[in-house]
Design an enzyme around this catalytic site. Sequence first.
Site, PDB file in Angstrom:
ATOM      1  N   GLU A 145     -14.293  -5.436   3.055  1.00 31.98           N
ATOM      2  CA  GLU A 145     -13.564  -5.364   4.318  1.00 31.98           C
ATOM      3  C   GLU A 145     -14.513  -5.502   5.497  1.00 31.98           C
ATOM      4  O   GLU A 145     -15.508  -4.795   5.597  1.00 31.98           O
ATOM      5  CB  GLU A 145     -12.829  -4.028   4.411  1.00 31.98           C
ATOM      6  CG  GLU A 145     -12.084  -3.842   5.724  1.00 31.98           C
ATOM      7  CD  GLU A 145     -11.344  -2.514   5.772  1.00 31.98           C
ATOM      8  OE1 GLU A 145     -10.347  -2.371   5.037  1.00 31.98           O
ATOM      9  OE2 GLU A 145     -11.775  -1.622   6.526  1.00 31.98           O
ATOM     10  N   GLU A 189       0.810  -1.220   0.000  1.00 33.37           N
ATOM     11  CA  GLU A 189       0.000   0.000   0.000  1.00 33.37           C
ATOM     12  C   GLU A 189       0.845   1.273   0.000  1.00 33.37           C
ATOM     13  O   GLU A 189       1.872   1.362   0.680  1.00 33.37           O
ATOM     14  CB  GLU A 189      -0.906  -0.001   1.232  1.00 33.37           C
ATOM     15  CG  GLU A 189      -1.940   1.106   1.245  1.00 33.37           C
ATOM     16  CD  GLU A 189      -3.082   0.800   2.184  1.00 33.37           C
ATOM     17  OE1 GLU A 189      -4.048   0.160   1.723  1.00 33.37           O
ATOM     18  OE2 GLU A 189      -3.000   1.154   3.379  1.00 33.37           O
ATOM     19  N   ASN A 195      -9.960  -6.771   8.587  1.00 33.30           N
ATOM     20  CA  ASN A 195      -9.156  -5.685   9.141  1.00 33.30           C
ATOM     21  C   ASN A 195      -8.910  -5.956  10.616  1.00 33.30           C
ATOM     22  O   ASN A 195      -9.862  -6.032  11.407  1.00 33.30           O
ATOM     23  CB  ASN A 195      -9.860  -4.339   8.945  1.00 33.30           C
ATOM     24  CG  ASN A 195      -8.932  -3.166   9.166  1.00 33.30           C
ATOM     25  OD1 ASN A 195      -8.023  -3.233   9.990  1.00 33.30           O
ATOM     26  ND2 ASN A 195      -9.146  -2.089   8.440  1.00 33.30           N
ATOM     27  N   GLU A 236      -5.633  -7.694   6.839  1.00 31.38           N
ATOM     28  CA  GLU A 236      -5.269  -6.287   6.718  1.00 31.38           C
ATOM     29  C   GLU A 236      -4.898  -5.697   8.077  1.00 31.38           C
ATOM     30  O   GLU A 236      -5.511  -6.027   9.086  1.00 31.38           O
ATOM     31  CB  GLU A 236      -6.450  -5.474   6.163  1.00 31.38           C
ATOM     32  CG  GLU A 236      -7.044  -5.990   4.873  1.00 31.38           C
ATOM     33  CD  GLU A 236      -8.305  -5.229   4.493  1.00 31.38           C
ATOM     34  OE1 GLU A 236      -8.966  -5.662   3.539  1.00 31.38           O
ATOM     35  OE2 GLU A 236      -8.635  -4.217   5.159  1.00 31.38           O
ATOM     36  N   SER A 237      -3.914  -4.837   8.086  1.00 30.70           N
ATOM     37  CA  SER A 237      -3.490  -4.047   9.247  1.00 30.70           C
ATOM     38  C   SER A 237      -2.670  -4.865  10.254  1.00 30.70           C
ATOM     39  O   SER A 237      -3.007  -6.002  10.575  1.00 30.70           O
ATOM     40  CB  SER A 237      -4.685  -3.423   9.978  1.00 30.70           C
ATOM     41  OG  SER A 237      -5.375  -2.521   9.142  1.00 30.70           O
ATOM     42  N   LYS A 253      -8.105   2.329  -2.854  1.00 25.38           N
ATOM     43  CA  LYS A 253      -8.460   2.322  -1.438  1.00 25.38           C
ATOM     44  C   LYS A 253      -9.134   3.654  -1.099  1.00 25.38           C
ATOM     45  O   LYS A 253      -8.493   4.702  -1.049  1.00 25.38           O
ATOM     46  CB  LYS A 253      -7.193   2.133  -0.597  1.00 25.38           C
ATOM     47  CG  LYS A 253      -7.437   1.891   0.894  1.00 25.38           C
ATOM     48  CD  LYS A 253      -7.625   0.427   1.186  1.00 25.38           C
ATOM     49  CE  LYS A 253      -7.686   0.164   2.686  1.00 25.38           C
ATOM     50  NZ  LYS A 253      -6.373   0.303   3.328  1.00 25.38           N
ATOM     51  N   LYS A 278       0.465   4.975   1.158  1.00 24.48           N
ATOM     52  CA  LYS A 278      -0.385   5.774   2.064  1.00 24.48           C
ATOM     53  C   LYS A 278       0.461   6.857   2.715  1.00 24.48           C
ATOM     54  O   LYS A 278       1.433   6.573   3.389  1.00 24.48           O
ATOM     55  CB  LYS A 278      -0.997   4.854   3.123  1.00 24.48           C
ATOM     56  CG  LYS A 278      -1.825   5.576   4.170  1.00 24.48           C
ATOM     57  CD  LYS A 278      -2.644   4.614   5.010  1.00 24.48           C
ATOM     58  CE  LYS A 278      -1.816   3.739   5.904  1.00 24.48           C
ATOM     59  NZ  LYS A 278      -2.647   2.931   6.834  1.00 24.48           N
TER      60      LYS A 278
END
Length: 272
Positions: free
Chosen positions: A166, A55, A187, A217-218, A117, A57
């Site tokens: 998500e 990603e 997530n 994710e995360s 995203k 970001k």
Amino acid sequence: MTILDKIIAHKRQEVADKKSLVPTALLERSLYFPAQPVSMRKYVQRPDLTGIIAEYKRNSPSKGVINAYAPVERTSIGYMQAGASALSILTDTTFFGGKNEDLTTARKFNFCPILRKDFVVEEYQILEAKSIGADAILLIASVLSKEEVSQLAQFAHSLGLEVLLEVHNREELERTLTPHVDLIGVNNRNLHDFSVDLKTSVELAGFIPDEFVKVSESGLSEPASILELRQHGYEGFLMGEAFMRQSRPEKACAAFVEDLKKLEAAAATFSI
């Protein structure tokens, strides 16, 4: 209001403003609109790649500025050269410091799946995603009804785009699950206190039907976590901050992939 409530309220107004300035007919005349999207689902499942969705970001509401200077071109090319399966590009400006041009730049220099995203609440944003070169969109279960998820996902498919849904917990998963999405992203970040726990992915794995590609994710920062999550059926791993917090995100990604390969080799040797 939670930060997510604020983001969605702002996004609805932002979309309304954009619709008055840029009609859908103009979006459909984009250079990228007639292009055939690249399947993120297939790339994430490719055995010669890592499953990492790397990603780009700049900021986050909870962490502030993450990396304001890493160029999109160098970073995105470096991610793919390192062995990432796909790219994720944040395009929200107000809360994440992104812009549509970030995705367009990444598209110009990479033939790979690119996830836009953002916080999708209307079909207009899906047309916009297609017009800037995206291959897949994100739908967030916590801010959409089952009917909205189904409608938006079907519209995305009508344009050839894939859909990553998500979820944050079992309730969201069971409430919004529809056959019209392609990948399910779990997530690991709690939206109320922003804490991160990889157990969220582990606990939800068994409730995600096998026909969907599982994405965690995360909070992913250790190669060992990738190996563990693969044991629970995960094939995709969305990673951003672990790379973007470094001055050269693409080099951080390459080092991570190298460590992952060593760990995979050691695990294979141990199992023989």
